[in-house]
Every structure is written in structure tokens, then in C-alpha cells.
Motif scaffolding. Structure first.
Motif, short mmCIF file in Angstrom:
data_model
loop_
_atom_site.label_atom_id
_atom_site.label_comp_id
_atom_site.label_asym_id
_atom_site.label_seq_id
_atom_site.Cartn_x
_atom_site.Cartn_y
_atom_site.Cartn_z
N HIS A 1 -3.30 7.90 7.81
CA HIS A 1 -3.29 7.02 6.63
C HIS A 1 -1.98 6.24 6.64
O HIS A 1 -0.90 6.83 6.52
CB HIS A 1 -3.41 7.85 5.36
CG HIS A 1 -4.58 8.80 5.38
ND1 HIS A 1 -5.84 8.43 5.00
CD2 HIS A 1 -4.65 10.11 5.77
CE1 HIS A 1 -6.66 9.47 5.15
NE2 HIS A 1 -5.96 10.50 5.60
N HIS B 1 0.01 -2.47 -6.90
CA HIS B 1 -0.13 -2.02 -5.52
C HIS B 1 -1.40 -1.19 -5.33
O HIS B 1 -2.00 -0.69 -6.28
CB HIS B 1 1.09 -1.20 -5.11
CG HIS B 1 2.39 -1.91 -5.33
ND1 HIS B 1 2.62 -3.18 -4.87
CD2 HIS B 1 3.53 -1.53 -5.98
CE1 HIS B 1 3.85 -3.56 -5.22
NE2 HIS B 1 4.41 -2.57 -5.90
N GLU B 2 -1.77 -1.04 -4.08
CA GLU B 2 -2.89 -0.19 -3.70
C GLU B 2 -2.35 1.21 -3.40
O GLU B 2 -1.28 1.35 -2.78
CB GLU B 2 -3.58 -0.75 -2.47
CG GLU B 2 -4.74 0.08 -1.96
CD GLU B 2 -5.31 -0.45 -0.66
OE1 GLU B 2 -6.16 0.26 -0.07
OE2 GLU B 2 -4.88 -1.54 -0.22
N VAL B 3 -3.08 2.24 -3.83
CA VAL B 3 -2.64 3.61 -3.62
C VAL B 3 -3.74 4.42 -2.94
O VAL B 3 -4.92 4.34 -3.34
CB VAL B 3 -2.27 4.29 -4.96
CG1 VAL B 3 -2.05 5.79 -4.76
CG2 VAL B 3 -1.01 3.65 -5.54
N VAL B 4 -3.36 5.17 -1.93
CA VAL B 4 -4.20 6.21 -1.35
C VAL B 4 -3.55 7.55 -1.70
O VAL B 4 -2.39 7.79 -1.34
CB VAL B 4 -4.34 6.07 0.18
CG1 VAL B 4 -5.13 7.25 0.76
CG2 VAL B 4 -5.03 4.75 0.52
N ARG C 1 -7.89 -0.21 -7.35
CA ARG C 1 -6.78 -0.21 -6.37
C ARG C 1 -6.34 1.21 -6.01
O ARG C 1 -5.25 1.39 -5.45
CB ARG C 1 -5.58 -0.99 -6.93
CG ARG C 1 -5.87 -2.46 -7.19
CD ARG C 1 -4.59 -3.24 -7.46
NE ARG C 1 -3.85 -2.70 -8.59
CZ ARG C 1 -4.09 -2.99 -9.86
NH1 ARG C 1 -5.08 -3.81 -10.17
NH2 ARG C 1 -3.37 -2.47 -10.85
N TYR C 2 -7.19 2.17 -6.30
CA TYR C 2 -6.80 3.58 -6.13
C TYR C 2 -7.90 4.32 -5.40
O TYR C 2 -9.08 4.23 -5.78
CB TYR C 2 -6.56 4.19 -7.50
CG TYR C 2 -6.31 5.68 -7.52
CD1 TYR C 2 -5.03 6.19 -7.27
CD2 TYR C 2 -7.33 6.59 -7.79
CE1 TYR C 2 -4.79 7.56 -7.32
CE2 TYR C 2 -7.10 7.95 -7.84
CZ TYR C 2 -5.83 8.43 -7.60
OH TYR C 2 -5.59 9.78 -7.64
N THR C 3 -7.52 5.06 -4.38
CA THR C 3 -8.45 5.89 -3.62
C THR C 3 -7.95 7.32 -3.63
O THR C 3 -6.78 7.58 -3.31
CB THR C 3 -8.56 5.40 -2.16
OG1 THR C 3 -9.01 4.05 -2.14
CG2 THR C 3 -9.54 6.27 -1.38
N LYS D 1 0.85 -1.18 0.00
CA LYS D 1 0.00 0.00 0.00
C LYS D 1 0.89 1.24 0.00
O LYS D 1 1.78 1.38 0.84
CB LYS D 1 -0.91 0.01 1.22
CG LYS D 1 -1.90 1.16 1.26
CD LYS D 1 -2.81 1.02 2.48
CE LYS D 1 -3.85 2.12 2.53
NZ LYS D 1 -4.73 1.97 3.72
N TRP E 1 9.33 -1.16 -5.69
CA TRP E 1 7.90 -1.45 -5.78
C TRP E 1 7.66 -2.59 -6.76
O TRP E 1 8.30 -2.74 -7.76
CB TRP E 1 7.13 -0.23 -6.26
CG TRP E 1 7.12 0.90 -5.27
CD1 TRP E 1 7.64 0.91 -4.00
CD2 TRP E 1 6.56 2.21 -5.47
NE1 TRP E 1 7.45 2.14 -3.40
CE2 TRP E 1 6.78 2.95 -4.28
CE3 TRP E 1 5.91 2.82 -6.53
CZ2 TRP E 1 6.37 4.27 -4.13
CZ3 TRP E 1 5.50 4.12 -6.38
CH2 TRP E 1 5.71 4.85 -5.19
N GLY F 1 0.62 3.12 5.26
CA GLY F 1 0.98 2.37 4.08
C GLY F 1 2.36 1.76 4.25
O GLY F 1 3.04 1.98 5.25
N ASP F 2 2.79 1.01 3.25
CA ASP F 2 4.14 0.44 3.26
C ASP F 2 5.18 1.42 2.76
O ASP F 2 6.37 1.24 3.00
CB ASP F 2 4.15 -0.82 2.39
CG ASP F 2 3.17 -1.87 2.90
OD1 ASP F 2 3.43 -2.44 3.96
OD2 ASP F 2 2.14 -2.07 2.23
#
Length: 373
Positions: free
Chosen positions: A186, A24-27, A160-162, A2, A373, A188-189
Motif C-alpha cells: 500500500h 486527502h485520500e486515506v487508506v 476519500r476513505y478506504t 494519499k 498535510w 502513499g505520500d
């Protein structure tokens, strides 16, 4: 994995793009409803021609490849491989163009010296008087105002994106999180801070004083031209500004042909590109001394109008809008961008200068590679 990305300008958005592309997931957190800074207030030019040889040129060429590939998937970017022409008016300016064509990396840039007739065949809107023109085949263009919106739509479609707008990140919490102005944390990694020209506050707290300055510019856009401007256009003042043109010929030009006083006072060059609606985006100035003015000045606009009309051989359409913008520029000329690990797992990426729109896809890719990544 993340990834938390702070800042929704083009540099931040391209970091989000590469993270999502790699599964990957992204905020993605933005302090405004959407990006409002230099990422929108630019030419939309993918500008390879004037880049310094070495890392800067390599980055621009890689970014040019990425823009074309992304543009094929995201039509809303309006990617066009239009190239650029820099008309020259006399022997001194021609000598600088000839020196550029003689560079060992000229072929990689797609440099070619055209006669005036050849230049007009490539861009029939150039009906003014000039002797020759430097062609750069690798230059391109996108639409800067809708670009981030189009990219965001594509990112949202992945699932996968917020995107979290209207939240200003106030703190970095430990090694894996940020806290916004609503008090929400928030995690994340990895955290990437792409704060653009916002260099105080959070950036100063986590990174201290960094070798990045703010630069202010003025630009304008016209009503539709009524015909196609088939290439981007620059003037010979760009030779004075961009490092690719440094040569003995440029030294002779500087000595024998002083820059127009208005252009010199405002550190100007002409760059011009046509928008998809037919209007022309024209600029620009460079202001480095703080505090910046809060108003725009007419003299630079009048100078740009004279130069453009001399190339087009016709009056400009009505000026539709004028604006000023501020971008962040790394003062270490040997670096494309300031990339700094401010804590384990937290990186600051800022200061691409006027290269941001051009180089952002490759800047994001390099960060992704370096962070594994």
C-alpha cells in the motif's frame, strides 16, 4: 495526497479524520476486523481535570473542543458535556481540592469547589456522605465502544476513505509504503503507524527501543442504574494519580492518610461514567510490571464497589461485564505522546497512555500540522 494509516484505534482513526478533513485520500489498515484494544476498553471520558499544566493541559483542552465539534457532526459518538465531580470526605482531601482551585489554570479547567448540597444538586444520584466536591466543567464523555464505528461511517461517506480490516502490516517498504500479511503493498505520500500497545515486531524493527511501556488495567460495567448519573465521578485517590493535584496539600494527604491497602497494591483510583444505556463504567487499576497477569482479580472490583456505593448511598446494580485492557504509555512525562519519524515520510505515533481517548483528536491534528498535510 494519499495517507496510509496503520491501526484503527482512536489515535489512528483521528489521524485518518484529520487527513480526510484536509481533502486527502486515506487508506486505513487494521489487523483485526475492527479495533479491539484500549480504544474500546476505557471510560470514554474526555478528562481535562487532572492533566498536567502546560502542553498536556493545552492538548486536552484543544481535544475537548475538537470532540465537541466532531460530536455535533457524528451523533453516534454520544458526546456529552457532563463535567465531573470529585467528592472529598475530610479536611485533608478538601485541602487538595482547594489547592487545585487555586491553580493559575483553574479557570481554563473549569474548576470550582462545591458544597455537598451543591454537588448533590448537580448530581442527585450522589446520596452518600461527603463534605464537598471538586467540579471540573470541561470534562466530557463519549461512548467508547461504538465511537470508532461511528467515525468510520462518517469517513466512508466522504468517498476519500478506504478501510482494510483483517490485515496485519509486516513491513515498511521504502519511504512511502507498507506491506501487509497478504503480501499486498500500500503506497502513499505519508505513512502513519498508530499501533497502540503493539510495541514489538514491526515497531521494534522500524523504530528500535522506544520510551514507551505497556500498562494493564481492570474495569467493569453495571446494568442500568435506574436514574441519571449527571456527571462523571472520581474519588480522592485520583488526587494521588493525576499530576494536576501535586501540591503541599497532597503531600500532607499522602503522609497522614495512607491509601487503602487494596487500592495501593493495585495503584487504583475511582473513575465512573454512565453509559447511554444507563449502565456505569467503573475503574480502574494500573499494572506496570511484566509479564502481566492473564486473569482478573476480585479484590479491586470489591474495593471499587465499596467506594461507589458509599458515594451513591445505595447498592450497585448487577455487574454486567468485567474486563482487562492494555495501553501504551510514553515514559517521558514531558511528552503527551511518542511521535517519531522512523523513515522519511513514515511516522510512528504511540504511547498517549491513559490520555488516548481524551487527547487523540489533538494528537492527530498536531501530526497533520507537523507533516504539512
Amino acid at each position: 495526497m494519499k495517507v496510509i494509516v496503520v491501526g484503527a484505534g482512536v489515535v489512528g482513526t483521528m489521524h485518518a479524520w484529520h487527513a480526510v478533513e484536509r481533502g486527502h485520500e486515506v487508506v486505513h489498515i487494521e489487523r483485526e476486523a475492527e479495533a479491539r484494544g484500549a480504544s474500546l476498553r476505557n471510560f470514554g471520558q474526555i478528562w481535562v481535570s487532572g492533566r498536567a499544566g502546560g502542553e498536556e493541559l493545552d492538548t486536552a483542552l484543544r481535544a475537548r473542543e475538537l470532540w465537541e465539534a466532531i460530536g455535533a457532526r457524528v451523533p453516534g459518538l454520544g458526546f456529552r458535556a457532563i463535567g465531573s465531580l470529585t467528592p472529598v470526605r475530610n479536611a485533608l482531601e478538601l485541602a487538595v481540592a482547594e489547592a487545585a482551585v487555586a491553580r493559575p489554570d483553574a479557570a481554563a479547567r473549569g474548576y470550582k469547589l462545591l458544597t455537598a448540597d451543591e454537588a448533590r444538586a448537580a448530581n442527585p444520584a450522589l446520596r452518600g456522605t461527603f463534605e464537598a466536591a471538586l467540579w471540573c466543567e470541561r470534562d466530557a464523555a463519549v461512548e467508547p465502544r461504538p465511537a470508532q464505528l461511528a467515525l468510520r461511517e462518517a469517513l466512508l461517506a466522504t468517498g476519500r476513505y478506504t478501510f482494510l480490516p483483517n490485515r496485519e502490516v509486516r513491513d515498511v517498504v521504502g519511504e512511502d509504503a507498507v506491506r501487509d500479511d497478504r503480501g499486498e503493498v500500500h503506497r502513499g505520500d505519508a505513512v502513519v503507524l498508530c499501533t497502540g500497545a503493539a510495541l514489538s515486531g514491526l515497531v521494534r524493527e522500524v523504530a528500535g527501543e522506544i520510551p514507551v511501556r505497556r500498562v494493564r488495567l481492570q474495569m467493569m460495567q453495571t446494568d442500568p442504574l435506574g436514574e441519571a448519573l449527571t456527571t462523571s465521578v472520581a474519588d480522592a485517590d485520583s488526587f494521588r494519580y493525576y499530576p494536576a493535584y501535586a501540591s503541599g496539600a497532597l503531600d500532607s494527604l499522602q503522609a497522614a492518610q495512607p491509601q487503602d491497602p487494596t487500592a495501593a497494591a493495585h495503584r487504583m483510583q475511582l473513575l465512573m461514567v454512565q453509559r447511554l444505556d444507563g449502565g456505569l463504567t467503573i475503574g480502574d487499576t494500573h499494572e506496570y510490571e511484566h509479564p502481566f497477569a492473564f486473569d482478573t482479580l476480585e479484590d479491586p472490583y470489591e474495593h471499587l464497589t465499596r467506594v461507589v456505593e458509599s458515594f451513591l448511598g445505595r447498592p450497585l446494580p448487577r455487574i454486567r461485564r468485567r474486563w482487562a485492557g492494555v495501553y501504551a504509555q510514553c515514559v517521558d512525562t514531558g511528552r503527551v505522546v511518542h511521535r517519531q519519524r522512523v523513515r522519511d515520510g513514515v511516522w510512528l505515533v504511540t504511547g498517549p497512555g491513559g490520555r488516548g481517548m481524551t487527547c487523540s483528536p489533538a494528537i492527530g491534528e498536531t501530526t497533520a500540522n507537523e507533516l504539512g498535510w
